[in-house]
Design a protein around this motif. Structure first.
Motif, PDB file in Angstrom:
ATOM      1  N   PHE A 175       0.833  -1.204   0.000  1.00 53.31           N
ATOM      2  CA  PHE A 175       0.000   0.000   0.000  1.00 53.31           C
ATOM      3  C   PHE A 175       0.872   1.260   0.000  1.00 53.31           C
ATOM      4  O   PHE A 175       1.962   1.281   0.579  1.00 53.31           O
ATOM      5  CB  PHE A 175      -0.898   0.035   1.238  1.00 53.31           C
ATOM      6  CG  PHE A 175      -1.977  -1.013   1.254  1.00 53.31           C
ATOM      7  CD1 PHE A 175      -3.283  -0.693   0.927  1.00 53.31           C
ATOM      8  CD2 PHE A 175      -1.677  -2.320   1.600  1.00 53.31           C
ATOM      9  CE1 PHE A 175      -4.279  -1.666   0.947  1.00 53.31           C
ATOM     10  CE2 PHE A 175      -2.653  -3.302   1.623  1.00 53.31           C
ATOM     11  CZ  PHE A 175      -3.965  -2.977   1.295  1.00 53.31           C
ATOM     12  N   PHE A 176       0.334   2.292  -0.629  1.00 52.87           N
ATOM     13  CA  PHE A 176       1.005   3.601  -0.653  1.00 52.87           C
ATOM     14  C   PHE A 176       0.205   4.567   0.217  1.00 52.87           C
ATOM     15  O   PHE A 176      -1.018   4.689   0.075  1.00 52.87           O
ATOM     16  CB  PHE A 176       1.083   4.129  -2.081  1.00 52.87           C
ATOM     17  CG  PHE A 176       1.677   5.514  -2.189  1.00 52.87           C
ATOM     18  CD1 PHE A 176       3.054   5.695  -2.164  1.00 52.87           C
ATOM     19  CD2 PHE A 176       0.862   6.640  -2.300  1.00 52.87           C
ATOM     20  CE1 PHE A 176       3.610   6.968  -2.254  1.00 52.87           C
ATOM     21  CE2 PHE A 176       1.410   7.909  -2.396  1.00 52.87           C
ATOM     22  CZ  PHE A 176       2.786   8.077  -2.370  1.00 52.87           C
ATOM     23  N   ASP A 177       0.886   5.258   1.104  1.00 51.32           N
ATOM     24  CA  ASP A 177       0.257   6.233   1.987  1.00 51.32           C
ATOM     25  C   ASP A 177       0.135   7.554   1.248  1.00 51.32           C
ATOM     26  O   ASP A 177       1.139   8.218   0.956  1.00 51.32           O
ATOM     27  CB  ASP A 177       1.104   6.395   3.254  1.00 51.32           C
ATOM     28  CG  ASP A 177       0.489   7.382   4.242  1.00 51.32           C
ATOM     29  OD1 ASP A 177      -0.607   7.916   3.958  1.00 51.32           O
ATOM     30  OD2 ASP A 177       1.111   7.603   5.302  1.00 51.32           O
ATOM     31  N   ARG A 178      -1.102   7.966   0.950  1.00 52.15           N
ATOM     32  CA  ARG A 178      -1.335   9.207   0.200  1.00 52.15           C
ATOM     33  C   ARG A 178      -1.243  10.444   1.087  1.00 52.15           C
ATOM     34  O   ARG A 178      -1.281  11.571   0.577  1.00 52.15           O
ATOM     35  CB  ARG A 178      -2.707   9.155  -0.483  1.00 52.15           C
ATOM     36  CG  ARG A 178      -2.870   7.951  -1.413  1.00 52.15           C
ATOM     37  CD  ARG A 178      -4.252   7.914  -2.017  1.00 52.15           C
ATOM     38  NE  ARG A 178      -4.442   8.964  -2.996  1.00 52.15           N
ATOM     39  CZ  ARG A 178      -5.636   9.375  -3.444  1.00 52.15           C
ATOM     40  NH1 ARG A 178      -6.744   8.821  -2.951  1.00 52.15           N
ATOM     41  NH2 ARG A 178      -5.714  10.326  -4.340  1.00 52.15           N
ATOM     42  N   PHE A 239      -1.679   7.188 -11.563  1.00 53.12           N
ATOM     43  CA  PHE A 239      -2.141   8.452 -10.991  1.00 53.12           C
ATOM     44  C   PHE A 239      -1.275   8.869  -9.793  1.00 53.12           C
ATOM     45  O   PHE A 239      -1.141  10.059  -9.500  1.00 53.12           O
ATOM     46  CB  PHE A 239      -3.653   8.464 -10.727  1.00 53.12           C
ATOM     47  CG  PHE A 239      -4.166   7.868  -9.447  1.00 53.12           C
ATOM     48  CD1 PHE A 239      -3.967   8.462  -8.224  1.00 53.12           C
ATOM     49  CD2 PHE A 239      -4.955   6.722  -9.483  1.00 53.12           C
ATOM     50  CE1 PHE A 239      -4.498   7.937  -7.063  1.00 53.12           C
ATOM     51  CE2 PHE A 239      -5.500   6.179  -8.331  1.00 53.12           C
ATOM     52  CZ  PHE A 239      -5.258   6.796  -7.108  1.00 53.12           C
ATOM     53  N   LEU A 240      -0.632   7.899  -9.132  1.00 51.48           N
ATOM     54  CA  LEU A 240       0.309   8.269  -8.080  1.00 51.48           C
ATOM     55  C   LEU A 240       1.573   8.897  -8.672  1.00 51.48           C
ATOM     56  O   LEU A 240       2.074   9.912  -8.185  1.00 51.48           O
ATOM     57  CB  LEU A 240       0.669   7.044  -7.242  1.00 51.48           C
ATOM     58  CG  LEU A 240      -0.467   6.447  -6.391  1.00 51.48           C
ATOM     59  CD1 LEU A 240      -0.014   5.163  -5.725  1.00 51.48           C
ATOM     60  CD2 LEU A 240      -0.965   7.454  -5.355  1.00 51.48           C
ATOM     61  N   VAL A 244      -1.756  13.142  -9.891  1.00 47.81           N
ATOM     62  CA  VAL A 244      -3.138  13.586 -10.039  1.00 47.81           C
ATOM     63  C   VAL A 244      -3.996  12.912  -8.967  1.00 47.81           C
ATOM     64  O   VAL A 244      -3.538  12.032  -8.234  1.00 47.81           O
ATOM     65  CB  VAL A 244      -3.674  13.280 -11.449  1.00 47.81           C
ATOM     66  CG1 VAL A 244      -2.909  14.085 -12.479  1.00 47.81           C
ATOM     67  CG2 VAL A 244      -3.585  11.790 -11.772  1.00 47.81           C
ATOM     68  N   GLU A 245      -5.257  13.315  -8.901  1.00 45.46           N
ATOM     69  CA  GLU A 245      -6.096  12.888  -7.793  1.00 45.46           C
ATOM     70  C   GLU A 245      -6.713  11.512  -7.963  1.00 45.46           C
ATOM     71  O   GLU A 245      -7.072  10.862  -6.991  1.00 45.46           O
ATOM     72  CB  GLU A 245      -7.229  13.916  -7.576  1.00 45.46           C
ATOM     73  CG  GLU A 245      -6.749  15.212  -6.974  1.00 45.46           C
ATOM     74  CD  GLU A 245      -6.170  15.021  -5.574  1.00 45.46           C
ATOM     75  OE1 GLU A 245      -6.846  14.426  -4.722  1.00 45.46           O
ATOM     76  OE2 GLU A 245      -5.023  15.431  -5.351  1.00 45.46           O
ATOM     77  N   THR A 250      -5.466  10.589 -15.353  1.00 46.54           N
ATOM     78  CA  THR A 250      -4.199  10.121 -15.921  1.00 46.54           C
ATOM     79  C   THR A 250      -4.182  10.356 -17.429  1.00 46.54           C
ATOM     80  O   THR A 250      -5.213  10.637 -18.049  1.00 46.54           O
ATOM     81  CB  THR A 250      -3.987   8.628 -15.626  1.00 46.54           C
ATOM     82  OG1 THR A 250      -5.058   7.886 -16.216  1.00 46.54           O
ATOM     83  CG2 THR A 250      -3.952   8.374 -14.129  1.00 46.54           C
ATOM     84  N   ASP A 251      -3.003  10.184 -18.017  1.00 41.34           N
ATOM     85  CA  ASP A 251      -2.820  10.565 -19.421  1.00 41.34           C
ATOM     86  C   ASP A 251      -3.626   9.706 -20.392  1.00 41.34           C
ATOM     87  O   ASP A 251      -3.902  10.148 -21.519  1.00 41.34           O
ATOM     88  CB  ASP A 251      -1.346  10.495 -19.796  1.00 41.34           C
ATOM     89  CG  ASP A 251      -0.782   9.088 -19.686  1.00 41.34           C
ATOM     90  OD1 ASP A 251      -0.805   8.510 -18.585  1.00 41.34           O
ATOM     91  OD2 ASP A 251      -0.322   8.552 -20.711  1.00 41.34           O
TER      92      ASP A 251
END
Length: 886
Positions: A175-178, A239-240, A244-245, A250-251
């Motif tokens: 997991f990535f902590d936003r 998106f990370l 962006v949110e 995303t692109d």
């Protein structure tokens, strides 16, 4: 970092670490129990379960996926999307937990200059299965992750299996902590909005049984060969990395959103409801484009229904944003340009894909126009009756029958100052879903259990000798009855028989299975069907006609020669028709499916307009010339790249391996990838007669033809009919069409004169019927049994004429008649009668009940019928009695 670059960086890393890179499988799943590949591991299940030997011990890929079970959440969260891409690395009996964790950590935390994604270690958390001490030790002691950022969770979160008895195992999720702006601290166990899962590592080590649900099962032992199944969500990483949110920005997705903003004139980020619609459009348009590219076409069932729903939700969202004109040309073009770097086929096949999309939008726009008319009438009736709420049943009728979205019904009703009974509508929708579930009760909702074939597939692929021979001697590898392996099958049994080699063709590529038999010492089996339940394995469904067959018996497969010959003619004829279509209509008339059986072929192709008589004749003529020219039919086994370079046609949505079979008819004139059986020269096909051409959707047509002897029989039958007509009409054959046109015109003129005479005769009866009207309470009532009539319209016309002649006093007309042996009753009331309480719909139901039937209509005029014509006078008397008591 662009999405395509993220994917390539992932593949480069694993290729450097001895993984074979494989292309994405189609979105359309090979598994018969699921429509789409809903997760990255689905195409690999035969390898993970050991049913099919893995082609390589280490594999990496980017798999296209579609998942629509959370479709209502799309646009509302940062991570819900219907189309997504899973980055996966796989080990089949090779490396296991420690190496899988090392690979993931290295790729995530290495610098971008070293080929990694440069995630800061302090932002990463992991979860592990509650009893997986080994995984915790690797994360803590080998990787060096702080113990407080390792959390243990239960089966619901950190254990994977297919939903069937077989392999399973614990997993570890990264997991990535936003950050605190996205939720409270405490790790993924506390808040999975702030802590975003980006990678899941599945350690397939257990054998499970007694599977009741995702969390209810028994772990009964370890697997002899352990596998690694990992998946990293490409859109989430994108998106990370792009700062962006959410995935919609995303692109690969944002350009569609921006185009929708431009078309609507509204601003993204201003109004929450609008933002959700913009994101729905961006997601659904991309998903629709990707489904179209894998051969799915809009329809009212199965995969086509899912695609149609996505496309129509996009149109609906644009309409709610104030855009009524066609939008797909702009939106799909934006999606193509955003995705073509990863999927060049989108640009290559743009003409076909865009044609299907634009045709579906036009179809839905017509649906909306029709639904709007019906809705306006319903709203006016509601207002006229003094109501303030449109019934849920009328809203459901619009949704279910006409495809008119409930959101638009609510919007239009609100503009008219009315409400919609949403509760009743939702109840009807729920009842429909329950009916659908009941219809599908017999179908498995989980992935198909094909483990029964594992032992047989372990012997290798089933050899197919049917291209050159009609008989071959083989050995019985296995017998299956009712899904279970058995040693023998006896007379009267229906069983699956697995052989080492066969000449019987298994249904595929549009060609149906061969007919034939399997015989051996002391047994004879009638072949009912031949299929490929898993890749590389052929299964024969048989009826044991005599004797008993056992595993390891020697057996000879015998193909029905006449049926095979006719099937080959039909399959080769399909290739000729395809080539003729492309000659006639152009390169965009591509195949969308086919069916070939002895004497018959069906060919579906991308085209939006009916074929003219001249075009059909031209296609038939081209095919006829090809047959007459005795073109050589050759087959070659080549690499997929070689076949593409040679211009071979491939079927949309069909999966092809790296080595393919290419079938040429007349060299490059017809060149297709095909595993079916074919004639040696086109002259063997014989006659090809087109017998039908029809629409099977907004952008697809279907040609049907008879082939060989069946075509000759059909033409012989038509010749007999022509001979009979020329004799009966005493007209030469070349003048027959003109003579029939003349007779038809005369008949129509006669029918018109008869109708005029009958109308005059009916009108002549009006004065007497008016004169016979009697006063019944507050009403003047005219009743009559009209006897035999041409149709219900005759009764209705007469009733309305009499009602008009009865003037403005309260008047009711109740007439009956018999058409084609069935009783009909029509009731008509005028304004004054309705003001007194006489409703035509209620009165006609009383009369129809006496007749043993039913009826209905509006308050001013209604119609009913039944089965008992002898009760017609009684039915009319019942109407009078009802009015007397009023």
């Amino acid at each position: 970092m662009k999405t395509a670059a993220i994917a390539q960086r992932y593949l480069d890393f694993f290729e450097k670490n001895d993984h074979v890179i494989v292309p994405s499988a189609s979105l359309v799943s090979d598994d018969p129990t699921v429509m789409f590949n809903i997760a990255g591991m689905v195409p690999f299940i035969p390898y993970l379960t050991g049913v099919v030997p893995a082609p390589h011990p280490r594999i990496a890929d980017v798999q296209k996926c579609i998942r629509t079970n959370d479709i209502e959440e799309v646009g509302k969260t940062a991570r819900h999307g219907t189309f997504f891409q899973m980055l996966g690395n796989w080990s089949f009996g090779d490396y296991f937990k420690e190496q899988a964790i090392r690979y993931a950590w290295e790729l995530l935390t290495s610098s971008e200059s070293d080929g990694g994604f440069a995630f800061d270690e302090k932002d990463l958390w992991v979860t592990i299965y509650e009893t997986d001490d080994e995984a915790e030790s690797i994360w803590r002691d080998t990787i060096g992750l702080k113990p407080e950022r390792i959390q243990r969770l239960g089966r619901a979160d950190n254990y994977w299996h297919t939903g069937q008895p077989g392999p399973g195992g614990p997993d570890s999720e990264i997991f990535f902590d936003r950050g605190p702006a996205y939720g409270k601290d405490g790790g993924p166990a506390v808040d999975d909005s702030r802590f975003m899962e980006i990678w899941n590592l599945v350690f397939m080590q257990d054998f499970i049984q007694n599977v009741q649900s995702g969390t209810e099962f028994d772990i009964v032992g370890e697997l002899p060969s352990k596998n690694i199944d990992t998946g990293m969500g490409l859109e989430r990483v994108a998106f990370l990395k792009q700062g962006v949110e959410n995935m919609y920005e995303t692109d690969q997705v944002r350009p569609v959103l921006d185009r929708a903003v431009e078309l609507s004139g509204r601003r993204y980020g201003a109004v929450h409801e609008d933002d959700v619609r913009f994101r729905v459009i961006a997601d659904h348009v991309r998903s629709s484009l990707m489904l179209l590219s894998d051969g799915v076409r809009p329809s009212n069932e199965g995969r086509g229904y899912i695609l149609r729903r996505l496309m129509r939700r996009s149109v609906r969202a644009m309409r709610l944003l104030g855009v009524d004109e066609p939008v797909f040309p702009a939106l799909f073009e934006a999606s193509r340009d955003a995705m073509k770097e990863s999927y060049p086929v989108l640009e290559k096949d743009w003409a076909v894909l865009s044609g299907a999309a634009f045709a579906e939008e036009e179809t839905f726009r017509r649906t909306l126009a029709q639904g709007s008319t019906i809705l306006d009438l319903a709203l006016n009736e509601t207002k006229k009756g003094g109501g303030s709420t449109l019934s849920g049943s009328e809203a459901f009728l619009l949704h279910d029958t006409y495809g008119f979205p409930i959101d638009l019904t609510l919007e239009v009703a609100e503009e008219a100052g009315l409400q919609v009974d949403r509760g009743s509508f939702d109840t009807l929708m729920q009842e429909q879903r329950q009916r659908a579930k009941a219809d599908a009760k017999g179908r498995k909702r989980q992935l198909a259990d094909v483990s029964v074939y594992r032992e047989f597939r372990a012997h290798g692929e089933t050899g197919f000798a049917g291209y050159s021979d009609l008989q071959t001697e083989s050995r019985v590898l296995g017998i299956i009855i009712d899904g279970h392996p058995v040693q023998t099958a006896s007379e009267g049994d229906v069983a699956e028989v697995i052989l080492a080699e066969t000449t019987l063709y298994a249904e595929s590529g549009g060609q149906v299975a061969d007919k034939g038999a399997i015989i051996g010492a002391g047994f004879e089996l009638d072949v009912l069907d031949v299929q490929r339940p898993v890749a590389g394995l052929i299964s024969h469904t048989v009826h044991v006609a005599s004797g008993s067959v056992a595993v390891d018996d020697r057996a000879t497969t015998v193909v029905d020669a006449a049926n095979r010959r006719a099937a080959k003619q039909a399959h080769s004829a399909t290739h000729l028709v395809h080539a003729a279509l492309r000659d006639t209509l152009g390169q965009t008339a591509t195949q969308a499916g086919s069916l070939n059986r002895a004497g018959y072929m069906r060919f579906d192709f991308a085209w939006s307009q009916p074929l003219s008589t001249d075009t059909r004749s031209e296609i038939e003529d081209i095919v006829g010339r090809a047959v007459n020219d005795a073109l050589e039919v050759t087959t070659r086994i080549v690499s997929l790249d070689e076949a593409k370079e040679a211009g071979a046609m491939a079927l949309f949505g069909e999966k092809y391996g790296n080595v393919v079979r290419m079938v040429d008819i007349g060299g490059p004139w017809s060149r297709e990838l095909c595993a079916g059986t074919h004639v040696s020269t086109s002259s063997e096909i014989g006659l090809v007669s087109l017998v039908g051409e029809s629409s099977i959707g907004a952008s697809n047509r279907r040609i049907e033809a008879l082939v060989g002897q069946e075509a000759f029989r059909e033409l012989a039958a038509e010749r007999t009919i022509v001979s009979q007509l020329t004799a009966a009409l005493k007209t030469p054959r070349d003048q027959l069409a003109a003579r029939i046109d003349e007779l038809t015109a005369n008949l129509k003129a006669a029918e018109k004169r008869v109708a005029q005479f009958e109308a005059k005769e009916r009108e002549g009866r009006v004065p007497a019927l008016v004169e016979a009207a009697q006063q019944v309470g507050a009403y003047r009532v005219a009743t009559a049994d009209l006897g035999a009539v041409g149709s219900a319209d005759d009764v209705r016309t007469l009733a309305l004429s009499v009602r008009e002649r009865l003037g403005t006093d309260a008047a009711v007309v109740a007439f009956g008649g018999v058409a084609s042996g069935r009783p009909i009753v029509v009731v008509a009331t005028n304004d004054a009668a309705r003001a007194e309480g006489a409703k035509a719909g209620a009165l006609v139901r009383i009369a129809a009940g006496v007749l043993g039937g039913g009826g209905g209509g509006k308050d001013d005029v209604a119609q009913g019928g039944g089965t008992d014509a002898s009760a017609l006078n009684t039915a009319l008397t019942a109407v009078v009695s009802e009015l007397q008591g009023a």
